[in-house]
Scaffold this active site. Structure first.
Site, PDB file in Angstrom:
ATOM      1  N   ASP A  44       0.846  -1.196   0.000  1.00  0.00           N
ATOM      2  CA  ASP A  44       0.000   0.000   0.000  1.00  0.00           C
ATOM      3  C   ASP A  44       0.880   1.245   0.000  1.00  0.00           C
ATOM      4  OD1 ASP A  44      -2.146  -1.689   0.226  1.00  0.00           O
ATOM      5  OD2 ASP A  44      -2.278  -1.494   2.417  1.00  0.00           O
TER       6      ASP A  44
HETATM    7  N1  URA Z   1      -1.145  -5.933   3.881  1.00  0.00           N
HETATM    8  C1  URA Z   1      -1.653  -4.677   3.889  1.00  0.00           C
HETATM    9  O1  URA Z   1      -2.695  -4.418   4.468  1.00  0.00           O
HETATM   10  N2  URA Z   1      -0.979  -3.740   3.228  1.00  0.00           N
HETATM   11  C2  URA Z   1       0.193  -3.954   2.584  1.00  0.00           C
HETATM   12  O2  URA Z   1       0.770  -3.027   2.016  1.00  0.00           O
HETATM   13  C3  URA Z   1       0.705  -5.258   2.606  1.00  0.00           C
HETATM   14  C4  URA Z   1       0.019  -6.237   3.260  1.00  0.00           C
END
Ligand code: URA
Length: 243
Positions: free
Chosen positions: A102
């Site tokens: 993310d």
């Molecule tokens: N899980 C999440 O919620 N975000 C990420 O970036 C990676 C794994």
């Protein structure tokens, strides 16, 4: 392959610079200064050197990036800086991130043009381990840990409409809280569902306040690689990942 193509793929210089380097006798093929920049070489068998340093041809390229927050795991984006923008000094043609983090997540991201390896590491059947350092808004209860480890409902459904629980995971509670006093856990998961870690913590009525990926399969984030920095993988790391 042409010598100038070989040298430019290894980022020795621009085509114009390479022409000049060859003219000055700085590039050798099997110990003999190359006569012209466009001579044909056998990239797999000839020994090519620049300023006396032997160069190795690699069909694929592999980089480990410590992704900083605020950067998107994409090759192009109209609005935000991308992880490829951070590798601006490299020949980024064909490179893709292996999976996504993310925009606010930091940590290990593999970038490569080896599509087979990406496919293998992301295949749901392979269950590649991913370890996350997760800073959370409140301590986990024993029952929360059990739920996270056994599988939680994060709202995903199977084709037949039944609930698709997360696969068994591992939770390790860190001894120390972070600088803001938030509890920290290390969560190992074997899947890569959308926002998986955040949704898993939500499922036990908690909240992720900071997330960093520490490893993916055998590949580990270096302690001294700062957010935004990257390095090439070693041959050993590449071989381990391919196993
Ligand atoms: N899980 C999440 O919620 N975000 C990420 O970036 C990676 C794994």
């Amino acid at each position: 392959m042409r010598l100038d193509k070989f040298l430019s793929e290894l980022n020795i210089g621009t085509r114009k610079q390479i022409k000049e380097y060859v003219k000055n006798g700085r590039c050798t093929v099997n110990g003999v200064p190359a006569a012209k920049a466009d001579v044909h070489i056998d990239e797999n068998n000839d020994e090519i050197a620049f300023d006396g340093v032997p160069l190795r041809y690699s069909k694929f390229h592999y980089y480990l990036l410590n992704k900083p927050a605020g950067v998107v795991s994409a090759t192009r984006d109209g609005r935000n800086e991308t992880v490829l923008d951070l590798l601006a000094g490299e020949n980024i043609k064909g490179l893709s991130p292996c999976g996504r983090l993310d925009i606010d997540t930091e940590g290990l991201l593999l970038l490569t043009d080896d599509g087979d390896l990406i496919h293998k590491l992301l295949s749901p059947k392979k269950h590649v381990d991913k370890v996350y350092e997760v800073h959370i808004s409140k301590p986990l209860k024993e029952t929360d840990i059990e739920k996270l480890e056994n599988g939680v409902n994060i709202g995903d459904k199977n084709d037949d409409g039944s609930v698709d629980l997360t696969l068994p995971a591992k939770v390790q509670v860190a001894e120390e809280e972070d600088a803001e006093g938030n509890p920290v856990i290390f969560l190992t998961i074997h899947e890569g569902r959308f926002h998986q870690v955040k949704r898993m913590l939500e499922a036990v009525d908690n909240e992720v306040v900071f997330l960093r990926r520490l490893s993916m399969g055998s590949l580990k984030l270096d302690d001294d690689l700062k957010p935004g920095d990257y390095r090439e993988l070693t041959d050993q790391e590449i071989n381990e990942l391919k196993k």
